[in-house]
Design an enzyme around this catalytic site. Structure first.
Site, mmCIF file in Angstrom:
data_model
loop_
_atom_site.group_PDB
_atom_site.id
_atom_site.type_symbol
_atom_site.label_atom_id
_atom_site.label_comp_id
_atom_site.label_asym_id
_atom_site.label_seq_id
_atom_site.Cartn_x
_atom_site.Cartn_y
_atom_site.Cartn_z
ATOM 1 N N GLU A 77 0.798 -1.221 0.000
ATOM 2 C CA GLU A 77 0.000 0.000 0.000
ATOM 3 C C GLU A 77 0.833 1.275 0.000
ATOM 4 O OE1 GLU A 77 -2.592 -0.626 3.330
ATOM 5 O OE2 GLU A 77 -4.031 -1.782 2.156
ATOM 6 N N GLU A 108 7.148 -21.848 7.620
ATOM 7 C CA GLU A 108 7.636 -20.973 8.687
ATOM 8 C C GLU A 108 8.716 -21.632 9.545
ATOM 9 O OE1 GLU A 108 5.024 -21.340 12.629
ATOM 10 O OE2 GLU A 108 3.904 -20.422 10.997
#
Length: 268
Positions: A77, A108
């Site tokens: 963004e 992960e």
């Protein structure tokens, strides 16, 4: 691990929809107060980030699952909002871009992969790596922070448990302890909300410090849709007192609000 402790509520399946929504909201209301307690930590991190970014550094988020997705969202963004290059704020997550939509099993757990993901960007001592991990124990994040710190990069983190391994790996940890989740262990809820708030604070304050806001306006935003074009025209009209047609002509010529205003002022 506070994020894994049992919810304050039980027998959730027996609650009415009204009670579910009310109780979730009660828990959510506690999050901003937890973030408030961490403002000194956030401030210390932001000051260091700004110093390095003014010297050409970049901001890199690393995380897994919800935490990783939040980093990707914040990074993605920044270009449309502030008109910065797409590689100035970078969001990386365990499992790669495919994991944004679909979980990648055990991604992960690889403590070496985060640094491998960072290396193609040719990191240097002006860059900052922020590890995002609600639990504070994600190997992908710990390994990435350790490698980044050893290479001379600034390191920070956003975690939701106190005294975590991720916080120990970061020079500037931000610990937002929001307590047990409404659904036990579902850290996409309060922990995720806290992380989103903190990332908003970090990127917004950094961009303001880098001069990407004028007054309170997004003068460098990309004009990628009708809504933003309309907002930009109104900004230009308000700032320099031209009519709508003149504002739109200036925006067409200079591509953004800052350019339109500066170009107009320089031509006077």
């Amino acid at each position: 691990m506070i994020t894994e402790t049992s919810s304050h509520y039980d027998h959730l399946e027996q609650m009415s929809v009204h009670d579910l929504l009310t109780n979730i909201n009660k828990e959510d209301k506690t999050v901003p107060f937890a973030v408030e307690k961490a403002i000194p930590q956030i401030e210390a991190l932001v000051v260091q980030i700004v110093k390095r970014m003014k010297e050409g550094g970049r901001l890199i988020y690393i995380g897994a699952g919800t935490s990783g997705r939040l980093g990707v969202v914040d990074a993605s963004e920044c270009p449309p909002t502030y008109g910065v290059p797409h590689d100035l704020v970078i969001g990386l997550m365990a499992g790669g871009d495919g994991a944004i939509r679909k979980a990648v099993e055990f991604a992960e757990d690889d403590a070496e992969q985060a640094w491998k993901d960072i290396e193609p960007y040719h990191p240097d001592e002006h860059d900052t790596v922020i590890g995002i991990a609600a639990s504070g124990r994600t190997p992908y994040v710990i390994g990435g922070l350790n490698k980044a710190r050893a290479a001379g990069l600034l390191t920070g983190c956003v975690v939701c448990n106190p005294g975590s391994a991720v916080a120990q790996a970061a020079e500037f940890p931000v610990e937002v302890v929001v307590g047990p989740e409404f659904v036990t262990g579902s850290t996409r809820m309060k922990a995720g909300t806290a992380q989103k708030l903190v990332l908003n604070m970090i990127s917004t304050s950094v961009m303001i410090q880098l001069g990407r806001i004028k007054g309170n306006k997004m003068v460098d935003m990309q004009l990628t849709n009708i809504k933003l074009q309309d907002r930009a025209a109104k900004m230009v009209m308000s700032e320099i007192g031209v009519n709508r047609e003149e504002a739109e002509e200036l925006l067409a010529k200079y591509s953004n609000v800052r350019g339109a205003i500066d170009g107009y002022n320089q031509s006077r």
